[in-house]
Design a protein around this motif. Structure first.
Motif, short mmCIF file in Angstrom:
data_model
loop_
_atom_site.label_atom_id
_atom_site.label_comp_id
_atom_site.label_asym_id
_atom_site.label_seq_id
_atom_site.Cartn_x
_atom_site.Cartn_y
_atom_site.Cartn_z
N LEU A 186 0.84 -1.21 0.00
CA LEU A 186 0.00 0.00 0.00
C LEU A 186 0.87 1.25 0.00
O LEU A 186 0.63 2.20 -0.75
CB LEU A 186 -0.92 0.02 1.23
N LEU A 187 1.88 1.26 0.86
CA LEU A 187 2.78 2.41 0.93
C LEU A 187 3.52 2.60 -0.40
O LEU A 187 3.65 3.73 -0.88
CB LEU A 187 3.78 2.24 2.07
N ALA A 188 3.98 1.52 -0.99
CA ALA A 188 4.68 1.63 -2.28
C ALA A 188 3.75 2.20 -3.34
O ALA A 188 4.16 3.06 -4.14
CB ALA A 188 5.22 0.27 -2.71
N ALA A 238 4.28 5.85 -5.20
CA ALA A 238 4.30 6.09 -6.65
C ALA A 238 3.23 7.10 -7.05
O ALA A 238 3.49 8.02 -7.83
CB ALA A 238 4.09 4.77 -7.39
N ALA A 239 2.03 6.97 -6.49
CA ALA A 239 0.92 7.85 -6.87
C ALA A 239 1.09 9.28 -6.35
O ALA A 239 0.65 10.23 -6.99
CB ALA A 239 -0.39 7.27 -6.37
N CYS A 240 1.75 9.43 -5.20
CA CYS A 240 1.85 10.74 -4.55
C CYS A 240 3.23 11.37 -4.66
O CYS A 240 3.49 12.41 -4.06
CB CYS A 240 1.48 10.62 -3.07
N GLY A 241 4.14 10.73 -5.39
CA GLY A 241 5.48 11.29 -5.53
C GLY A 241 6.32 11.21 -4.28
O GLY A 241 7.18 12.06 -4.05
N LEU A 242 6.09 10.19 -3.45
CA LEU A 242 6.87 10.00 -2.23
C LEU A 242 8.19 9.31 -2.57
O LEU A 242 8.33 8.73 -3.63
CB LEU A 242 6.09 9.15 -1.23
N PRO A 243 9.13 9.33 -1.64
CA PRO A 243 10.39 8.61 -1.87
C PRO A 243 10.14 7.11 -2.05
O PRO A 243 9.13 6.58 -1.61
CB PRO A 243 11.19 8.88 -0.59
N ALA A 251 -4.39 -3.72 -7.95
CA ALA A 251 -3.73 -2.42 -7.93
C ALA A 251 -2.59 -2.39 -6.91
O ALA A 251 -1.65 -1.63 -7.04
CB ALA A 251 -4.74 -1.32 -7.60
N ILE A 252 -2.67 -3.26 -5.90
CA ILE A 252 -1.63 -3.32 -4.87
C ILE A 252 -0.53 -4.29 -5.28
O ILE A 252 0.65 -3.99 -5.20
CB ILE A 252 -2.23 -3.77 -3.52
#
Length: 176
Positions: free
Chosen positions: A16-18, A22-27, A173-174
């Motif tokens: 979920l975090l990954a 990707a969707a939110c531009g996180l590291p 999606a996950i």
């Protein structure tokens, strides 16, 4: 909803975090670090929190400037006699009056711990009063949401809680 086993639940919250990264531009996940209390974080932010219980998993991401904590439990999972052990006198009165259920009480405290980056050893140090809580001199706001029938989600932040949006992604999606 997941299959049996904590290993799969742990992998699912990371998936979920990954996906959110990707969707939110996180590291990327290789940039994860952990607090002494065991909370994962990105040095570059933003704050996020992971939870899993009984075949369900959740991941929350906070807007800049807020620390967030989430907890997820089936309704009715916590026992009154157990949570009374971590309650102060005012909290016991609220439990006795039915102002808060044992599971609501547990998830409120645990979501605050996660927002603070603290571990379960500090759970009795969290004081819950209405929709607020306090730990180590810091005030938190928390709310409960019925994520699904029979499933309680608690969200806490170290400031005013922004609007919460709950999304249930498809397993494909996950896991791809």
């Amino acid at each position: 909803r997941l299959s049996h086993g904590k290993g799969l639940e742990s992998l699912t919250v990371l998936a979920l975090l990954a996906g959110l990264a990707a969707a939110c531009g996180l590291p990327s996940l290789d940039r994860l670090r952990w607090t002494p209390g065991g909370r994962p974080y990105f040095r570059e932010g933003p704050s996020f929190s992971l939870a899993h219980s009984k075949g369900f998993a959740a991941c929350g991401i906070a807007p800049p400037g807020l620390e967030i904590g989430v907890d997820l439990e089936p309704t009715g999972r916590a026992r009154s006699d157990a949570v009374r052990l971590i309650a102060d006198e005012a909290e016991r009165r609220a439990l006795d009056a039915g102002s808060i259920t044992p599971t609501e009480f547990w998830t409120a405290k645990e979501s605050v711990l996660k927002a603070a980056g603290a571990g379960l050893a500090d759970i009795s140090k969290v004081t819950v009063r209405g929709r607020g809580a306090r730990l180590a001199g810091v005030d938190y706001e928390w709310r409960h949401f019925q994520a699904r029938p029979g499933l309680l989600l608690a969200v806490a932040a170290n400031g005013p809680l922004p609007p919460v949006r709950i999304v249930w992604p498809r397993p494909a999606a996950i896991f791809g």
